[in-house]
Design an enzyme around this catalytic site. Sequence first.
Site, mmCIF file in Angstrom:
data_model
loop_
_atom_site.group_PDB
_atom_site.id
_atom_site.type_symbol
_atom_site.label_atom_id
_atom_site.label_comp_id
_atom_site.label_asym_id
_atom_site.label_seq_id
_atom_site.Cartn_x
_atom_site.Cartn_y
_atom_site.Cartn_z
ATOM 1 N N ALA A 1 -6.717 -0.796 10.847
ATOM 2 C CA ALA A 1 -5.899 -2.216 10.390
ATOM 3 C C ALA A 1 -4.856 -1.869 9.724
ATOM 4 O O ALA A 1 -5.167 -1.343 8.711
ATOM 5 C CB ALA A 1 -6.988 -3.295 10.128
ATOM 6 N N LEU B 1 -5.494 -6.876 9.206
ATOM 7 C CA LEU B 1 -6.369 -7.749 8.655
ATOM 8 C C LEU B 1 -5.743 -8.421 7.596
ATOM 9 O O LEU B 1 -5.234 -7.841 6.645
ATOM 10 C CB LEU B 1 -7.910 -6.904 8.078
ATOM 11 N N ASP C 1 1.841 -6.794 2.457
ATOM 12 C CA ASP C 1 0.877 -6.119 2.907
ATOM 13 C C ASP C 1 1.326 -5.084 3.744
ATOM 14 O O ASP C 1 0.736 -4.631 4.887
ATOM 15 C CB ASP C 1 -0.070 -7.086 3.535
ATOM 16 N N HIS D 1 0.828 -1.172 0.122
ATOM 17 C CA HIS D 1 -0.005 0.041 0.056
ATOM 18 C C HIS D 1 1.018 1.299 0.096
ATOM 19 O O HIS D 1 1.862 1.388 1.100
ATOM 20 C CB HIS D 1 -0.932 0.163 1.152
ATOM 21 N N ASN E 1 -6.903 0.458 -2.968
ATOM 22 C CA ASN E 1 -7.703 0.823 -1.839
ATOM 23 C C ASN E 1 -7.485 2.188 -1.405
ATOM 24 O O ASN E 1 -7.217 2.596 -0.261
ATOM 25 C CB ASN E 1 -7.944 -0.087 -0.861
ATOM 26 N N ARG F 1 -0.514 4.363 -0.474
ATOM 27 C CA ARG F 1 -1.339 5.585 -0.049
ATOM 28 C C ARG F 1 -1.120 6.620 -1.044
ATOM 29 O O ARG F 1 -1.007 6.600 -2.171
ATOM 30 C CB ARG F 1 -0.982 5.870 1.511
ATOM 31 N N HIS G 1 -0.508 3.473 8.601
ATOM 32 C CA HIS G 1 -1.479 4.384 9.047
ATOM 33 C C HIS G 1 -0.657 5.328 9.766
ATOM 34 O O HIS G 1 0.216 4.971 10.468
ATOM 35 C CB HIS G 1 -2.671 3.772 9.756
HETATM 36 C C1 NCD Z 1 -4.732 -2.802 4.617
HETATM 37 C C2 NCD Z 1 -4.985 -1.127 4.545
HETATM 38 O O1 NCD Z 1 -4.861 -0.610 5.554
HETATM 39 O O2 NCD Z 1 -5.078 -0.635 3.478
HETATM 40 N N1 NCD Z 1 -4.923 -3.056 6.002
HETATM 41 C C3 NCD Z 1 -4.581 -4.483 6.595
HETATM 42 O O3 NCD Z 1 -4.810 -4.609 7.864
HETATM 43 N N2 NCD Z 1 -4.263 -5.066 5.774
HETATM 44 C C4 NCD Z 1 -5.987 -3.152 3.842
HETATM 45 C C5 NCD Z 1 -5.833 -4.736 3.564
HETATM 46 O O4 NCD Z 1 -5.066 -5.127 2.679
HETATM 47 O O5 NCD Z 1 -6.667 -5.475 4.098
HETATM 48 ZN ZN ZN Z 2 -3.205 -4.916 1.886
#
Ligand code: NCD
Ligand code: ZN
Length: 348
Positions: A262, A218, A246, A15, A41, A17, A250
Amino acid sequence: MSILEIIKPDDWHVHFREGDFIKSLVPETSKLYNRVIVMPNLSNPITSIAQIKKYKNEILNNSVNKNFEPLMTFYLTESLDVNELIKAFKNNLVFAVKLYPSGATTNSAKGVKNFKNIFPVLEKMSEKNIPLLIHGEVNDKKIDIFDREKIFIENELIPIIEKFPFLKITLEHITTKFAVDFVEKSNSNIKASITPHHLILNRTDLLEHKIKPHYYCLPILKKEQDRKSLVAAATSGSQNFFLGTDSAPHHINDKENECGCAGVFNTINSIQMITQIFDNENRLNNLESFLSKNGPNHYSLPENKDKIILKKLSKPLKFNKYLENNNYKIRIFNPPFPIYWDIKEELI
Ligand code: NCD
Ligand code: ZN
Protein backbone atom coordinates in the site's frame (compact mmCIF):
# COMPACT_ATOMS: atom_id res chain seq x y z
CA MET A 1 -6.85 33.89 -12.53
CA SER A 2 -3.70 32.55 -14.16
CA ILE A 3 -0.94 33.57 -11.74
CA LEU A 4 -1.03 32.88 -8.04
CA GLU A 5 1.47 33.77 -5.37
CA ILE A 6 1.20 31.81 -2.15
CA ILE A 7 3.25 31.11 0.95
CA LYS A 8 5.55 28.15 0.32
CA PRO A 9 3.72 24.97 1.42
CA ASP A 10 4.60 22.35 4.02
CA ASP A 11 3.88 18.63 3.82
CA TRP A 12 2.64 17.36 7.17
CA HIS A 13 3.03 13.64 6.36
CA VAL A 14 5.75 12.11 4.18
CA HIS A 15 7.70 8.84 3.93
CA PHE A 16 11.40 9.13 3.06
CA ARG A 17 12.27 5.44 3.52
CA GLU A 18 15.94 4.46 3.68
CA GLY A 19 19.02 3.78 1.60
CA ASP A 20 18.79 4.62 -2.09
CA PHE A 21 15.25 5.96 -1.88
CA ILE A 22 16.21 8.81 0.44
CA LYS A 23 18.74 10.19 -2.03
CA SER A 24 16.02 10.94 -4.59
CA LEU A 25 13.02 11.51 -2.36
CA VAL A 26 14.54 14.25 -0.21
CA PRO A 27 15.67 16.45 -3.12
CA GLU A 28 12.26 16.11 -4.83
CA THR A 29 10.43 16.96 -1.61
CA SER A 30 12.68 19.74 -0.39
CA LYS A 31 12.30 21.54 -3.71
CA LEU A 32 8.58 21.87 -3.08
CA TYR A 33 8.18 22.10 0.67
CA ASN A 34 9.88 23.90 3.53
CA ARG A 35 8.75 21.75 6.44
CA VAL A 36 7.75 18.12 6.38
CA ILE A 37 6.73 15.68 9.08
CA VAL A 38 8.79 12.55 8.48
CA MET A 39 7.12 9.22 9.20
CA PRO A 40 9.00 6.79 11.47
CA ASN A 41 7.79 3.47 9.99
CA LEU A 42 11.17 2.30 8.78
CA SER A 43 11.91 -1.42 8.73
CA ASN A 44 13.46 -0.74 12.11
CA PRO A 45 10.97 1.78 13.55
CA ILE A 46 12.31 4.99 15.07
CA THR A 47 12.07 4.86 18.84
CA SER A 48 15.36 6.34 20.05
CA ILE A 49 17.29 9.61 20.00
CA ALA A 50 20.25 7.90 18.35
CA GLN A 51 18.06 6.76 15.43
CA ILE A 52 16.44 10.19 15.07
CA LYS A 53 19.81 11.95 14.92
CA LYS A 54 21.17 9.59 12.31
CA TYR A 55 18.02 9.69 10.16
CA LYS A 56 17.64 13.46 10.37
CA ASN A 57 21.27 13.98 9.36
CA GLU A 58 20.87 11.72 6.39
CA ILE A 59 17.77 13.64 5.32
CA LEU A 60 19.42 17.04 5.73
CA ASN A 61 22.47 15.87 3.77
CA ASN A 62 20.20 15.28 0.78
CA SER A 63 18.19 18.52 0.97
CA VAL A 64 18.38 21.05 -1.85
CA ASN A 65 16.51 23.80 0.03
CA LYS A 66 18.32 25.90 2.60
CA ASN A 67 15.06 26.46 4.47
CA PHE A 68 14.11 22.79 4.51
CA GLU A 69 13.21 21.45 7.92
CA PRO A 70 12.42 17.78 8.51
CA LEU A 71 10.26 17.43 11.62
CA MET A 72 10.98 14.05 13.10
CA THR A 73 8.62 11.60 14.78
CA PHE A 74 8.82 8.75 17.24
CA TYR A 75 7.00 5.50 16.49
CA LEU A 76 4.65 4.73 19.35
CA THR A 77 5.03 1.23 20.72
CA GLU A 78 3.46 -0.06 23.89
CA SER A 79 6.92 -0.02 25.44
CA LEU A 80 8.13 3.40 24.20
CA ASP A 81 10.48 4.93 26.76
CA VAL A 82 8.68 8.10 27.94
CA ASN A 83 11.89 9.58 29.34
CA GLU A 84 13.60 9.17 25.97
CA LEU A 85 10.64 10.89 24.32
CA ILE A 86 10.62 13.83 26.75
CA LYS A 87 14.38 14.22 26.41
CA ALA A 88 14.14 14.19 22.61
CA PHE A 89 11.29 16.70 22.66
CA LYS A 90 13.12 19.06 25.03
CA ASN A 91 16.15 18.97 22.76
CA ASN A 92 14.05 19.69 19.68
CA LEU A 93 14.93 16.35 18.13
CA VAL A 94 11.42 15.02 17.97
CA PHE A 95 8.36 16.97 16.88
CA ALA A 96 5.52 14.50 17.30
CA VAL A 97 4.64 10.87 18.01
CA LYS A 98 3.05 8.56 15.45
CA LEU A 99 0.46 6.01 16.44
CA TYR A 100 0.02 3.01 14.16
CA PRO A 101 -2.51 0.40 15.22
CA SER A 102 -0.48 -2.80 15.03
CA GLY A 103 -0.62 -4.37 11.58
CA ALA A 104 -2.79 -1.59 10.07
CA THR A 105 -0.31 -0.61 7.35
CA THR A 106 3.29 -0.82 6.04
CA ASN A 107 5.82 -1.58 8.81
CA SER A 108 3.29 -1.26 11.59
CA ALA A 109 3.74 -4.66 13.26
CA LYS A 110 5.33 -3.02 16.31
CA GLY A 111 2.43 -0.57 16.65
CA VAL A 112 -0.22 -0.51 19.32
CA LYS A 113 -2.47 -3.48 20.10
CA ASN A 114 -4.07 -2.38 23.35
CA PHE A 115 -4.69 1.36 23.38
CA LYS A 116 -5.03 1.49 27.16
CA ASN A 117 -1.33 0.58 27.38
CA ILE A 118 -0.31 3.88 25.78
CA PHE A 119 -2.41 6.07 28.07
CA PRO A 120 0.53 6.86 30.40
CA VAL A 121 2.55 8.13 27.39
CA LEU A 122 -0.42 10.12 26.10
CA GLU A 123 -0.81 11.71 29.50
CA LYS A 124 2.80 12.93 29.39
CA MET A 125 2.39 14.09 25.79
CA SER A 126 -0.70 16.08 26.71
CA GLU A 127 1.17 17.65 29.63
CA LYS A 128 4.18 18.59 27.46
CA ASN A 129 2.10 19.54 24.41
CA ILE A 130 3.62 16.89 22.11
CA PRO A 131 1.34 16.25 19.11
CA LEU A 132 -0.07 12.78 18.48
CA LEU A 133 -0.36 11.75 14.82
CA ILE A 134 -2.80 8.94 14.23
CA HIS A 135 -3.22 6.35 11.52
CA GLY A 136 -6.92 6.07 12.24
CA GLU A 137 -7.92 2.55 11.28
CA VAL A 138 -8.60 -0.51 13.38
CA ASN A 139 -6.77 -3.63 12.32
CA ASP A 140 -9.43 -6.23 12.98
CA LYS A 141 -10.30 -9.15 10.69
CA LYS A 142 -13.92 -8.86 11.77
CA ILE A 143 -14.19 -5.27 10.55
CA ASP A 144 -14.64 -4.67 6.84
CA ILE A 145 -11.70 -2.73 5.42
CA PHE A 146 -13.98 0.09 4.22
CA ASP A 147 -15.35 0.59 7.77
CA ARG A 148 -12.05 0.63 9.61
CA GLU A 149 -11.67 4.40 9.86
CA LYS A 150 -15.17 4.92 11.23
CA ILE A 151 -14.82 2.11 13.78
CA PHE A 152 -11.43 3.45 14.88
CA ILE A 153 -12.95 6.87 15.51
CA GLU A 154 -15.84 5.39 17.48
CA ASN A 155 -14.00 2.75 19.47
CA GLU A 156 -10.48 4.14 19.97
CA LEU A 157 -10.27 7.85 19.16
CA ILE A 158 -13.30 9.05 21.10
CA PRO A 159 -12.08 7.44 24.37
CA ILE A 160 -8.61 8.98 23.81
CA ILE A 161 -10.11 12.44 23.27
CA GLU A 162 -12.40 12.08 26.28
CA LYS A 163 -9.51 11.11 28.50
CA PHE A 164 -7.05 13.66 27.07
CA PRO A 165 -9.07 16.67 25.86
CA PHE A 166 -5.97 18.89 25.71
CA LEU A 167 -3.85 16.49 23.68
CA LYS A 168 -3.06 17.91 20.23
CA ILE A 169 -4.14 15.26 17.72
CA THR A 170 -3.87 14.97 13.96
CA LEU A 171 -6.16 12.39 12.43
CA GLU A 172 -4.03 11.65 9.41
CA HIS A 173 -5.01 11.02 5.81
CA ILE A 174 -8.75 10.98 6.46
CA THR A 175 -10.83 9.23 3.83
CA THR A 176 -14.49 9.37 4.82
CA LYS A 177 -17.36 11.82 5.19
CA PHE A 178 -17.70 10.37 8.67
CA ALA A 179 -14.18 11.56 9.56
CA VAL A 180 -14.74 14.99 8.01
CA ASP A 181 -17.92 15.46 10.03
CA PHE A 182 -16.24 14.15 13.16
CA VAL A 183 -13.32 16.58 12.91
CA GLU A 184 -15.66 19.49 12.13
CA LYS A 185 -17.50 18.97 15.40
CA SER A 186 -14.49 18.01 17.56
CA ASN A 187 -12.66 20.31 19.93
CA SER A 188 -10.03 22.60 18.42
CA ASN A 189 -7.13 20.29 19.38
CA ILE A 190 -8.25 17.74 16.77
CA LYS A 191 -7.46 18.46 13.13
CA ALA A 192 -7.03 16.30 10.04
CA SER A 193 -4.65 15.97 7.13
CA ILE A 194 -5.85 15.02 3.65
CA THR A 195 -3.83 13.48 0.80
CA PRO A 196 -3.96 14.49 -2.88
CA HIS A 197 -4.93 10.98 -3.97
CA HIS A 198 -7.90 10.77 -1.60
CA LEU A 199 -9.10 14.07 -3.05
CA ILE A 200 -8.84 12.64 -6.56
CA LEU A 201 -9.79 8.97 -6.50
CA ASN A 202 -12.56 6.74 -5.21
CA ARG A 203 -12.66 2.97 -4.80
CA THR A 204 -14.25 2.49 -8.21
CA ASP A 205 -11.18 4.10 -9.79
CA LEU A 206 -9.07 1.51 -7.98
CA LEU A 207 -11.15 -1.55 -8.80
CA GLU A 208 -13.29 -1.17 -11.91
CA HIS A 209 -12.41 -3.06 -15.12
CA LYS A 210 -8.76 -3.68 -14.22
CA ILE A 211 -7.16 -3.35 -10.81
CA LYS A 212 -4.74 -0.42 -10.44
CA PRO A 213 -2.04 -1.37 -7.95
CA HIS A 214 -0.59 2.15 -8.05
CA TYR A 215 -3.87 3.50 -6.68
CA TYR A 216 -3.74 1.10 -3.75
CA CYS A 217 -3.04 2.86 -0.47
CA LEU A 218 -4.12 2.76 3.14
CA PRO A 219 -6.55 3.84 4.37
CA ILE A 220 -8.13 2.40 1.24
CA LEU A 221 -9.97 4.70 -1.18
CA LYS A 222 -13.65 5.07 -0.31
CA LYS A 223 -16.91 5.94 -2.07
CA GLU A 224 -17.46 8.94 -4.33
CA GLN A 225 -19.59 10.63 -1.67
CA ASP A 226 -16.61 10.39 0.71
CA ARG A 227 -14.23 11.84 -1.86
CA LYS A 228 -16.61 14.71 -2.50
CA SER A 229 -16.83 15.41 1.18
CA LEU A 230 -13.00 15.51 1.43
CA VAL A 231 -12.84 17.95 -1.49
CA ALA A 232 -15.49 20.15 0.12
CA ALA A 233 -13.58 20.11 3.42
CA ALA A 234 -10.15 20.81 1.92
CA THR A 235 -11.35 23.61 -0.35
CA SER A 236 -13.70 25.19 2.22
CA GLY A 237 -11.04 27.32 3.91
CA SER A 238 -11.82 25.62 7.26
CA GLN A 239 -8.79 25.60 9.56
CA ASN A 240 -9.51 21.98 10.44
CA PHE A 241 -7.91 20.51 7.31
CA PHE A 242 -4.45 20.70 5.78
CA LEU A 243 -2.18 18.86 3.38
CA GLY A 244 -0.34 15.70 4.33
CA THR A 245 0.63 14.03 1.05
CA ASP A 246 1.29 10.61 2.60
CA SER A 247 3.67 10.19 -0.30
CA ALA A 248 4.67 6.57 0.28
CA PRO A 249 6.83 5.10 -2.48
CA HIS A 250 7.48 1.43 -2.98
CA HIS A 251 9.64 -0.21 -5.60
CA ILE A 252 7.50 -1.03 -8.63
CA ASN A 253 7.99 -4.78 -8.08
CA ASP A 254 6.49 -4.45 -4.60
CA LYS A 255 3.42 -2.69 -6.04
CA GLU A 256 2.84 -4.84 -9.12
CA ASN A 257 2.84 -8.03 -7.14
CA GLU A 258 0.36 -10.69 -6.05
CA CYS A 259 0.71 -9.17 -2.56
CA GLY A 260 1.18 -5.54 -3.54
CA CYS A 261 2.22 -2.94 -0.98
CA ALA A 262 0.00 0.00 0.00
CA GLY A 263 1.25 3.48 -0.81
CA VAL A 264 1.10 6.13 -3.52
CA PHE A 265 4.10 8.22 -4.54
CA ASN A 266 2.69 11.65 -5.25
CA THR A 267 5.33 14.20 -4.17
CA ILE A 268 6.49 15.27 -7.60
CA ASN A 269 3.19 16.67 -8.87
CA SER A 270 1.45 17.16 -5.51
CA ILE A 271 1.21 20.96 -5.41
CA GLN A 272 0.26 21.17 -9.08
CA MET A 273 -2.59 18.65 -8.75
CA ILE A 274 -3.95 20.21 -5.60
CA THR A 275 -3.98 23.60 -7.27
CA GLN A 276 -5.90 22.04 -10.16
CA ILE A 277 -8.44 20.53 -7.74
CA PHE A 278 -9.00 23.92 -6.09
CA ASP A 279 -9.30 25.53 -9.52
CA ASN A 280 -11.84 22.91 -10.64
CA GLU A 281 -13.89 23.75 -7.55
CA ASN A 282 -13.52 27.50 -8.07
CA ARG A 283 -11.79 27.72 -4.72
CA LEU A 284 -8.31 28.98 -5.54
CA ASN A 285 -8.88 31.65 -2.90
CA ASN A 286 -8.63 28.92 -0.21
CA LEU A 287 -5.57 27.13 -1.63
CA GLU A 288 -3.05 28.93 0.57
CA SER A 289 -5.00 28.04 3.73
CA PHE A 290 -4.91 24.33 2.92
CA LEU A 291 -1.29 24.23 1.69
CA SER A 292 0.48 26.79 3.83
CA LYS A 293 -1.56 28.20 6.72
CA ASN A 294 -3.76 25.63 8.45
CA GLY A 295 -0.89 23.23 9.20
CA PRO A 296 1.32 25.78 10.97
CA ASN A 297 -1.75 27.06 12.79
CA HIS A 298 -2.51 23.57 14.15
CA TYR A 299 1.10 22.94 15.15
CA SER A 300 1.59 26.46 16.62
CA LEU A 301 4.40 27.24 14.16
CA PRO A 302 4.96 30.42 12.16
CA GLU A 303 3.96 30.45 8.51
CA ASN A 304 6.85 30.15 6.04
CA LYS A 305 8.39 33.40 4.86
CA ASP A 306 9.15 32.11 1.35
CA LYS A 307 6.60 32.33 -1.42
CA ILE A 308 5.98 30.36 -4.59
CA ILE A 309 4.35 31.42 -7.82
CA LEU A 310 1.88 29.13 -9.55
CA LYS A 311 1.10 29.71 -13.18
CA LYS A 312 -1.75 28.36 -15.27
CA LEU A 313 -0.54 27.00 -18.59
CA SER A 314 -2.35 26.73 -21.88
CA LYS A 315 -1.37 23.08 -22.32
CA PRO A 316 -1.53 20.28 -19.73
CA LEU A 317 1.64 19.51 -17.81
CA LYS A 318 3.58 16.37 -18.63
CA PHE A 319 5.23 14.40 -15.87
CA ASN A 320 7.70 11.58 -16.02
CA LYS A 321 6.12 8.20 -15.44
CA TYR A 322 8.84 6.90 -13.14
CA LEU A 323 11.44 8.08 -10.68
CA GLU A 324 14.26 5.62 -11.22
CA ASN A 325 17.95 4.85 -11.20
CA ASN A 326 19.95 1.64 -11.43
CA ASN A 327 18.71 0.44 -8.07
CA TYR A 328 15.04 1.29 -8.03
CA LYS A 329 12.01 2.26 -10.04
CA ILE A 330 9.03 4.08 -8.52
CA ARG A 331 5.77 4.88 -10.30
CA ILE A 332 4.88 8.57 -10.06
CA PHE A 333 1.19 9.15 -9.33
CA ASN A 334 -0.62 10.90 -12.13
CA PRO A 335 -4.22 11.96 -11.76
CA PRO A 336 -6.79 10.87 -14.34
CA PHE A 337 -7.37 14.48 -15.41
CA PRO A 338 -5.15 17.16 -16.96
CA ILE A 339 -3.18 19.54 -14.76
CA TYR A 340 -2.66 23.03 -16.10
CA TRP A 341 -0.89 24.51 -13.07
CA ASP A 342 2.84 24.56 -12.62
CA ILE A 343 5.25 26.10 -10.15
CA LYS A 344 6.88 28.96 -11.93
CA GLU A 345 9.48 30.15 -9.55
CA GLU A 346 10.28 30.58 -5.95
CA LEU A 347 10.40 33.97 -4.31
CA ILE A 348 12.69 34.08 -1.35
C1 NCD B 1 2.28 3.93 3.97
C2 NCD B 1 3.65 3.28 3.73
O1 NCD B 1 3.81 2.58 2.75
O2 NCD B 1 4.54 3.52 4.57
N1 NCD B 1 1.31 3.36 3.08
C3 NCD B 1 0.12 3.89 2.70
O3 NCD B 1 -0.62 3.25 1.95
N2 NCD B 1 -0.26 5.08 3.11
C4 NCD B 1 1.92 3.79 5.41
C5 NCD B 1 0.77 4.62 5.85
O4 NCD B 1 0.88 5.83 6.00
O5 NCD B 1 -0.31 4.03 6.06
ZN1 ZN C 1 1.78 7.47 5.63
